[in-house]
Design an enzyme around this catalytic site. Sequence first.
Site, mmCIF file in Angstrom:
data_model
loop_
_atom_site.group_PDB
_atom_site.id
_atom_site.type_symbol
_atom_site.label_atom_id
_atom_site.label_comp_id
_atom_site.label_asym_id
_atom_site.label_seq_id
_atom_site.Cartn_x
_atom_site.Cartn_y
_atom_site.Cartn_z
ATOM 1 N N GLU A 154 43.653 50.607 28.751
ATOM 2 C CA GLU A 154 44.138 50.367 30.112
ATOM 3 C C GLU A 154 45.649 50.596 30.181
ATOM 4 O O GLU A 154 46.157 51.169 31.145
ATOM 5 C CB GLU A 154 43.813 48.936 30.550
ATOM 6 C CG GLU A 154 42.332 48.730 30.809
ATOM 7 C CD GLU A 154 41.982 47.309 31.185
ATOM 8 O OE1 GLU A 154 40.941 47.124 31.817
ATOM 9 O OE2 GLU A 154 42.732 46.380 30.835
ATOM 10 N N GLY A 185 36.420 46.492 34.446
ATOM 11 C CA GLY A 185 36.215 45.187 35.064
ATOM 12 C C GLY A 185 35.300 45.282 36.270
ATOM 13 O O GLY A 185 34.760 46.353 36.580
HETATM 14 O O1 LIG Z 1 41.796 43.835 32.138
HETATM 15 C C1 LIG Z 1 40.625 43.982 32.384
HETATM 16 C C2 LIG Z 1 39.625 44.345 31.349
HETATM 17 O O2 LIG Z 1 40.184 44.358 30.071
HETATM 18 C C3 LIG Z 1 40.118 43.822 33.764
HETATM 19 O O3 LIG Z 1 40.741 44.744 34.596
HETATM 20 C C4 LIG Z 1 40.412 42.416 34.197
HETATM 21 O O4 LIG Z 1 39.754 41.522 33.305
HETATM 22 C C5 LIG Z 1 39.945 42.147 35.636
HETATM 23 O O5 LIG Z 1 38.566 42.169 35.709
HETATM 24 P P1 LIG Z 1 37.777 41.809 37.034
HETATM 25 O O6 LIG Z 1 38.065 42.875 38.024
HETATM 26 O O7 LIG Z 1 36.343 41.744 36.590
HETATM 27 O O8 LIG Z 1 38.272 40.457 37.498
#
Ligand SMILES: O=C(CO)[C@H](O)[C@H](O)COP(=O)(O)O
Length: 255
Positions: free
Chosen positions: A126, A44
Site C-alpha cells: 500500500e 480493505g
Molecule cells: O490498510 C488497510 C489494509 O492493510 C486497509 O486499507 C485499512 O485496514 C482499512 O480497511 P477498511 O476499508 O476495511 O476499513
Amino acid sequence: MVANVKDLPQLSSKLEEAKRTAAYNAVDQNINFEEHRIIGIGSGSTVVYVAERLGQYLKDPARHEQVANFICIPTGFQSRMLIKENGLQLGSIEMFPDIDIAFDGADEVDENMQLIKGGGACLFQEKLVSTSSKKFIVVADYRKKSPKYLGTNWKQGVPIEVVPSAYVRVTKDLETKLHAKKVVVREGTPAKAGPVVTDNNNFIIDADFGEIHDPKLLHTQIKSLVGVVETGLFIDNAEIVYFGNDDGTVSVMNN
Ligand SMILES: O=C(CO)[C@H](O)[C@H](O)COP(=O)(O)O
C-alpha cells in the site's frame, strides 16, 4: 450513465452505505478520464466500492473506451481480485512505477491527514503504491476520523511489517528502545495457527504506543530498527480524505 450517488439502492447497514458514499464520491470527484491512465487500487472493505464504481464507468458507453485503457495497480492479493472481478485491466508496479492516482482505505486519520494503515496486513505494498502516485485519495467511514491523535480510535497498535527471522529482535527493540506499551505478533487464528504471513512473506507486529503525538518521528524511529520492512504510519502522503458519515453525507478533508 452511472447512477447518481444520491439514487443508490440501500445496503445492509449504514456503515456499508457510508463506505460506498465515501468511495463513489472520491472516484467521481477525482478521476480525470482524459488524463488519468495508471490507477492504484488499495485494500480493505471500503476500497471495494472504488473498484465497483470504476467497473460501473467501464460499462458506461460514454466512458468505456477511457476506462478500458486504465491500468490498475494492486496493493495485494485482495485488490488484484477486485480489479479482475470488476473487469478492469490489471498491471504491476514493476511495469508502471508512476501512478496517476491511487485510492485506499485507512484505519485511522488524524487532523493533519497522517494515517494508520495495515489493519489488513497489506501496508508495504500500500505504501509502495500510494507514494508512487501523483495523487493519493483516502476513502473511509466515520469511525476512522481521529478526534486528535492517532492511536485514539485505532487501539490495536501501529502495524509494522518485519522480516520473519527478525521478529524477536524487533519486538524487543520496540519494547526497550521505543517503549511501546504492548507488542503483539499478529496471529491468523482461527483461520491459521501461527503468525499472519503478508503478501511479501513477512510477519506483522502490532505495536501500541497509546496516543501518537508525533507520528513522523515515531515512523522514523520504527523504520530505523533492523528487520523492519515498513510501518503502517503513512506520513504526508494523503492528499484528500473522504469520510462517509452515518447520516449519508460525506466530509472531505484536504490540504
Ligand atoms: O490498510 C488497510 C489494509 O492493510 C486497509 O486499507 C485499512 O485496514 C482499512 O480497511 P477498511 O476499508 O476495511 O476499513
